[in-house]
Design an enzyme around this catalytic site. Structure first.
Site, PDB file in Angstrom:
ATOM      1  N   SER A 180     -10.521  -2.677   5.476  1.00 34.65           N
ATOM      2  CA  SER A 180      -9.043  -2.296   5.738  1.00 34.65           C
ATOM      3  C   SER A 180      -8.416  -1.911   6.924  1.00 34.65           C
ATOM      4  CB  SER A 180      -9.608  -1.066   4.857  1.00 34.65           C
ATOM      5  OG  SER A 180      -7.901  -0.133   4.660  1.00 34.65           O
ATOM      6  N   SER A 181      -7.406  -1.966   7.044  1.00 34.12           N
ATOM      7  CA  SER A 181      -6.707  -1.407   8.137  1.00 34.12           C
ATOM      8  C   SER A 181      -5.808   0.011   7.922  1.00 34.12           C
ATOM      9  CB  SER A 181      -5.275  -2.065   8.589  1.00 34.12           C
ATOM     10  OG  SER A 181      -5.894  -3.616   8.614  1.00 34.12           O
ATOM     11  N   GLY A 225       1.247  -2.056   4.955  1.00 38.20           N
ATOM     12  CA  GLY A 225       1.155  -3.051   5.859  1.00 38.20           C
ATOM     13  C   GLY A 225       0.528  -3.637   6.285  1.00 38.20           C
ATOM     14  N   ASP A 269      -9.833  -8.517   0.667  1.00 37.31           N
ATOM     15  CA  ASP A 269      -9.932  -8.437   2.462  1.00 37.31           C
ATOM     16  C   ASP A 269     -11.234  -7.925   2.760  1.00 37.31           C
ATOM     17  OD1 ASP A 269      -7.442  -6.981   2.211  1.00 37.31           O
ATOM     18  OD2 ASP A 269      -7.927  -4.506   2.049  1.00 37.31           O
ATOM     19  N   THR A 283       0.849  -0.949  -0.111  1.00 41.42           N
ATOM     20  CA  THR A 283       0.097   0.042  -0.065  1.00 41.42           C
ATOM     21  C   THR A 283       1.365   1.097  -0.298  1.00 41.42           C
ATOM     22  OG1 THR A 283      -2.006  -1.450   1.555  1.00 41.42           O
ATOM     23  CG2 THR A 283      -1.673   1.260   1.190  1.00 41.42           C
TER      24      THR A 283
HETATM   25  N1  GLY Z   1      -5.548  -4.020   1.134  1.00 43.29           N
HETATM   26  C1  GLY Z   1      -5.072  -3.494   2.532  1.00 43.29           C
HETATM   27  C2  GLY Z   1      -6.073  -2.704   3.729  1.00 43.29           C
HETATM   28  O1  GLY Z   1      -6.456  -2.018   3.525  1.00 43.29           O
HETATM   29  O2  GLY Z   1      -5.908  -2.643   4.504  1.00 43.29           O
END
Ligand code: GLY
Length: 574
Positions: A454-455, A475, A425, A383
């Site tokens: 998401s994170s 990350g 996700d 990301t």
């Molecule tokens: N695909 C990583 C996130 O959205 O956290």
């Protein structure tokens, strides 16, 4: 309407302090912390030419879609957290833009399961069915419509130039592309066109993207309409339909970026402003910070004891963080999903009462059993994030992604951009481990038009009504713990911006059981102690690429993580 919500949120948390910003003199310094040299150069140039933080963010965001193709994107999505200083009678305000991908209308709960109900390996990660409806172009358009000051087309010009004339490929980019080429081999039921488009990524050579330049030119001239209803939309849907992909013209035409109330939490005299659902980031970071503050006396007495017995302090902290993280990732897996589809009890999850109860079982001495908690979910590490402050004190914290590096491996023919594989996700099958060996919850199961959890945590820290920090990182699920540790490093450990982003980080997320991931710089003494306590350890060479801007006592500093290829700079705007 967003602003009304924001103002009342800030009122609860001390809005009067924010209003006082109106009388302070306008700062002249601007700062950037960007993931590569090209985006840094362009963001700085836009600010020097009088553009604001959003102008710089839009220009840099499009540049990264060209020069950082593993994560910068047109075919993905992300989040932007913004701060606007008081002006023209309007009070200062923070806001949040959700331009996360959505499941296509044709998606359904068991999309990635075979007839026996088993998960089809890699289907949600590689190839044509792995993509959500992209949000990036709409997101940048929306941010620019609301806050931009420079003409839209002028902000796309640097990206067009890099696509048309090329840029010099870094070793880091070549290595990531090699890794990805190897990783996708034989994982898609149909042939992918990634290699045909990206075989030229060779360190030290010029890489040109003619089709992408044409797409960017159309978006420069026609705005988001080209991407969602124009020629680019047609190219995207033709590519999808030729290979059993799910995205339709209607999906694109219906896509909206959404202004949402950010998560705001009080911490040590500051306001933490971060990402709400469909991100888990803001809730998780506020939970970690508040539980840490509640348990500070217990931590200090454990650190005192460690000093007397010669145990490394870092090991005590790593165990303590792992204990907090177990609880946070358990909540994440169970409660969090797209709040337009499931009820997420945000207020409760970040309330002092709840966190007091939640932290009572934390042990400084021993590892809490993982089995008693709901498990979390690992996401891909690729990301990208950037942080910007303009000379008026406005700020943008932006994280966006394709999910895996280079996303699904599908390039839109004739348009030259990569599609995301964000569908992974979602919980492909609640309660069953996904391709990364972890499980997710019902709140995050697939539904048509739902956003996947998401994170990503683009975060702002406000103190006395002004920006103190702009921070974020890539990350996957380690984003949350990297941002948490960067905040603690600055505010509690008194580190400089550079020290705070370079310090070794540790990460635990409930599952795999008792596993702590660490940056390679973690000392042997700390690792030995954690092993003795019963932790498994896993070296992670690339756990985060934190981009941090810090403003303390009128001094601005900026830092890019030593682990990435970022560039940061503070400069005066004449
Ligand atoms: N695909 C990583 C996130 O959205 O956290």
């Amino acid at each position: 309407m967003i602003y009304k919500a924001l103002i009342s949120t800030f009122f609860v948390f001390g809005w009067s302090a924010v209003v006082s910003a109106e009388t302070s003199p306008a700062p002249q310094q601007a700062a950037i912390a960007m993931p590569d040299e090209f985006s840094a150069k362009v963001a700085k140039q836009v600010l020097l030419e009088g553009g604001n933080a959003v102008d710089a963010a839009v220009a840099a965001g499009f540049v990264l879609a060209v020069t950082y193709p593993e994560a910068g994107n047109l075919g993905g999505g992300g989040f932007m957290t913004l701060f606007n200083t008081a002006s023209a009678g309007e009070p200062a305000s923070a806001s949040f833009l959700d331009y996360r991908e959505k499941a296509p209308k044709a998606a359904y709960k068991n999309l990635y399961l075979d007839q026996q109900g088993e998960v089809i390996p890699y289907r949600s990660l590689v190839g044509y069915q792995a993509s959500g409806v992209p949000g990036t172009v709409k997101g940048f358009w929306e941010a620019h419509q609301k806050f931009g000051s420079k003409p839209w087309a002028s902000l796309l010009q640097p990206a067009i130039t890099y696509a048309e004339q090329g840029f010099i490929v870094s070793e880091h980019l070549q290595k990531t592309a090699e890794w990805y080429r190897h990783w996708i081999a034989n994982k898609s039921p149909v042939e992918l066109n990634f290699n045909a488009h990206f075989s030229g990524l060779k360190a030290g050579t010029l890489f040109k993207q003619t089709a992408l330049a044409k797409t960017l030119k159309r978006i420069a001239l026609q705005g988001e309409k080209d991407f969602y209803q124009g020629k680019t939309a047609t190219l995207l849907v033709d590519e999808m339909q030729a290979h059993d992909g799910l995205i339709t013209l209607q999906d694109l035409a219906d896509y909206q970026a959404i202004w949402r109330d950010p998560i705001v939490g009080e911490w040590l005299g500051r306001q933490i402003v971060s990402a709400p659902p469909p991100s888990s980031g803001g809730i998780a970071i506020v939970q970690l910070l508040k539980m840490k503050a509640l348990l500070q006396p217990a931590l200090e007495s454990a650190l005192q004891k460690a000093k007397q017995t010669g145990l490394p302090e870092r090991a005590v902290k790593a165990h303590f963080y792992a204990e907090l993280e177990k609880r946070v990732y358990a909540d994440r897996a169970f409660y969090l999903g797209d709040s337009d589809f499931v009820r997420v009890p945000i207020e409760v999850l970040i309330s002092d009462d709840y966190l007091l109860k939640r932290s009572q079982s934390v042990s400084l001495e021993a590892i809490t059993e993982s089995e008693s908690m709901q498990p979390g979910k690992i996401e891909s590490p690729e990301t990208t994030h950037f942080s910007i402050i303009d000379s008026a004190g406005n700020a943008v914290s932006n994280t966006y992604t394709l999910n895996m590096p280079f996303g699904s491996g599908v390039v839109i023919s004739g348009a030259g951009f990569l599609m995301n594989d964000e569908m992974d996700d979602f919980s492909t099958k609640p309660g069953v481990a996904n391709v990364f060996g972890v499980v997710g919850g019902k709140a995050n199961e697939i539904s048509p038009e739902k956003r996947m959890l998401s994170s990503m945590s683009p975060t702002l820290v406000l103190k006395d009504g002004e920006i103190e920090m702009v921070v974020g990182t890539p990350g996957g699920s380690t984003i949350i713990t990297s941002v948490f540790q960067a905040l603690v490093n600055v505010v509690e450990e008194g580190m400089t911006a550079q020290q705070a982003v370079d310090a070794p980080r540790v990460h635990h997320q409930l599952l795999p059981k008792n596993l702590i991931a660490y940056n390679p710089e973690l000392s042997d003494a700390v690792k030995d102690e954690l092993s003795l306590m019963g932790y498994q350890l896993k070296k992670n060479n690339y756990m985060g690429d934190v981009q941090l801007i810090l403003k303390q006592a009128g001094q601005v500093s900026a830092a890019s993580d030593v682990r990435g290829r970022g560039i940061s700079e503070v400069f005066t705007v004449p």
